[in-house]
Design an enzyme around this catalytic site. Structure first.
Site, short mmCIF file in Angstrom:
data_model
loop_
_atom_site.label_atom_id
_atom_site.label_comp_id
_atom_site.label_asym_id
_atom_site.label_seq_id
_atom_site.Cartn_x
_atom_site.Cartn_y
_atom_site.Cartn_z
N LYS A 1 33.37 -4.61 43.26
CA LYS A 1 33.09 -4.31 44.67
C LYS A 1 34.09 -3.02 45.15
O LYS A 1 35.25 -3.03 44.86
CB LYS A 1 33.27 -5.42 45.46
CG LYS A 1 32.83 -5.55 47.18
CD LYS A 1 33.02 -7.08 47.56
CE LYS A 1 32.28 -7.06 48.98
NZ LYS A 1 32.40 -8.76 49.26
N SER B 1 28.14 -9.64 51.47
CA SER B 1 28.48 -8.49 51.45
C SER B 1 28.68 -7.82 49.93
O SER B 1 28.54 -6.64 49.74
CB SER B 1 29.81 -7.96 52.32
OG SER B 1 30.79 -8.53 51.77
N SER C 1 29.62 -14.23 50.96
CA SER C 1 29.73 -12.81 50.47
C SER C 1 29.36 -12.75 48.91
O SER C 1 28.88 -11.71 48.55
CB SER C 1 30.73 -11.87 50.90
OG SER C 1 30.14 -11.66 52.24
#
Ligand code: NAG
Ligand code: NAG
Ligand code: NAG
Length: 527
Positions: free
Chosen positions: A108, A190, A214
């Site tokens: 990420k 996310s 997330s």
């Protein structure tokens, strides 16, 4: 944080698809759905090299990513690292160094890599900034020989810039990431790109982070496995923070065993995140987590179902689907303890009432300011600077459309004072009277719930672990998962359950099962 956004509709994209079967020395190796064990097997038998694997993924990224936007940056050194791993394997007379050796991993874009890549949370404000060092989990993966393939897209700033306004999977740098299963459907966030890229076989495994849903949510919406570890099991040092109480870093993978191999490589005490990691290190079994990948893992487990509120949003036919999953768990030898309540669950589920949101906004400002101060080079040194940057670059950051309301609220806070300490204590008490109490009273090994609500509520506020496993597809092809959650350090039980459920059901399908438009065969020279 995962948020339910307004659904944005896109015109149905025409997918350029790519099926890859590599043929080396007369053997076929199917890249689609290849597990770490498959890949290590192919390495060991000289059917595949890490460099070939990286090249295949780079080819798939080139073909699929313009549409899916799961990958934000490719590591310019990925091929060099793969060659290095191949060299090490050839000269290693004691066998491979670890399960992760030579395996491509995507991070990420909030996880710092001290290399040619940027670490930006998807925002132009951090483009060109220079981190002081790798995040500790990146360092760990480098040490065991993993190949850093690139950075994954995400909801910009974890959506903390404007909660409820920034669409899941959108960032200024990455654009709108797409759910590979249903055109225009929510990819959730996310850790959107981490889930999408693994789902679409653009990488072997990826790393995401979760503060409130997330990892679990994008894994659920993109038909992959996500592990949200107990807070502190994995170090957060070098990861753009929201809250030290709630942030945790974890694997996203196509299978439970792939996720567990990645988990084994990233857990452990870290002096740079010492309080949380020393607390959680006591949970880590000496032989690691792969010993819990056992077929009979469901047997003897006591599983709690909390109908309100975790089944509230389901209609009758959806409840029937969930019941059929409970039957599978019963058939595997579990006892289902049904229909009890978690005290104060309506407060726990409401981040305004519980004080969780107020606290997160205060924690975000102080922790992100600390993170920014550590950067060697950066145009922004504080949340105030980021807000200014957005104001100065409204087009780049789509400021008119999405605003930065939550940033502005966070900027108004001033550290952890009396009010914030009270809120933290309140959340602690909600967990003690809530999950801690029911787990004890009903002698439960885990809670099980459909979808994401468990991770968004009970697991989030107390730093508890959860694992989601693909559990099927809606009529329109939209994936959904089942989530196992439990007390801190209960990863061994959760892994047994998740693996047992996965092996009993094997419901995951890759997103592109339609006849492929392009079929290419890569013919490689003998290894
Ligand atoms: C990192 O950002 C710079 C711009 O500051 C860009 O030139 C570079 O290509 C980026 N790195 C990668 C690997 O994309
Ligand atoms: C049932 O719920 C699913 C999502 O959970 C939804 O897609 C579907 O439209 C609902 N069906 C009815 C008849 O309400
Ligand atoms: C939920 O219900 C709707 C119809 O009411 C159905 O189309 C959908 O496939 C169901 N989903 C699940 C997960 O059972």
């Amino acid at each position: 944080m995962a948020v339910k956004p307004p659904l944005i509709l896109f015109s149905t994209p025409i997918l350029l698809l790519l099926s890859v079967t590599i043929r080396i020395q007369g053997h076929d190796f199917a890249i689609e759905e290849a597990t770490i064990e498959n890949i290590q097997g192919a390495f060991a038998e000289n059917k595949l090299t890490s460099l070939q694997l990286v090249d295949i993924y780079l080819q798939r990224i080139e073909n699929l990513n313009p549409l899916l936007r799961g990958v934000l940056e490719i590591n310019p050194d990925a091929r060099v690292q793969a060659e290095e791993a191949d060299r090490e394997r050839r000269s290693d007379t004691h066998g491979r160094r670890s399960f992760m050796h030579g395996i491509p991993v995507l991070f990420k874009d909030t996880i710092a890599t001290n290399d040619k890549m940027n670490t930006t949370a998807g925002s132009y404000a951090l483009l060109g900034s220079v981190v002081a060092r790798d995040a500790v989990i990146v360092e760990k993966l480098r040490k065991v020989g993993a190949v850093i393939l690139g950075k994954a897209s995400l909801t910009e700033w974890y959506s903390v810039r404007a909660i409820g306004k920034i669409p899941n999977g959108w960032s200024a740098r990455g654009g709108q990431a797409q759910n590979p299963y249903v055109a225009g459907a929510d990819p959730c966030g996310s850790s959107s790109g981490s889930a999408i890229s693994v789902a679409a076989n653009m990488v072997s495994v990826s790393v995401g982070s979760e503060t409130k849903g997330s990892i679990i949510c994008p894994a659920d919406y993109n038909s992959v496995v996500g592990i949200k570890p107990t807070v502190g099991l994995t170090s957060r040092a070098g990861v753009i923070p929201i809250s030290s109480r709630q942030d945790t870093i974890g694997p996203i993978a196509r299978t439970v065993s792939d996720a567990v191999h990645l988990l084994d490589a990233i857990v452990g005490f870290d002096p740079r995140d010492s309080e949380a990691t020393s607390e959680a290190a006591k949970f880590i079994p000496a032989a690691g987590y792969k010993q819990f990948l056992i077929k009979d893992g469901i047997r003897g487990k006591r599983l709690g179902i909390v109908r309100h509120p975790f089944l509230d949003s389901l209609n009758a036919s959806n409840v029937t689907t969930f019941e059929s999953h409970l039957d599978i768990l019963r058939a595997g030898g579990a006892t289902i303890v049904d229909d009890f309540e978690i005290a104060n669950i309506d407060i726990i589920s409401d981040s305004a009432k519980s004080g969780e949101m107020m606290l997160l906004l205060a924690e975000f400002k102080s922790s992100v300011n600390d993170y920014l101060k550590e950067l060697k080079v950066s145009a922004v040194k504080s949340l105030a600077d980021i807000i200014k940057f957005n104001n100065n670059n409204p087009d780049l950051e789509k400021l008119q459309e999405y605003g930065q309301d939550t940033f502005l609220e966070s900027e108004k806070t001033s550290g952890i004072g009396e009010k914030e300490r009270k809120a933290a204590e309140n959340l602690e008490k909600l967990s003690q009277d809530g999950i801690e109490k029911v787990m004890k009273d009903y002698k439960l090994d885990a809670l099980v719930a459909p979808g994401i609500s468990l991770s968004m509520t009970v697991l989030a506020i107390g730093g508890y672990p959860g694992i989601t496993v693909p559990a099927g597809y809606e009529g329109n092809g939209m994936p959904f998962g089942i989530c196992f959650g439990g007390l801190k350090g209960s990863e061994p039980k959760l892994i047994e359950l998740a693996y047992g459920f996965e092996q009993a059901t094997r419901l995951r399908k890759p997103p592109f099962s339609e006849p492929l438009d392009i079929t290419r065969e890569f013919i490689f020279a003998a290894v």
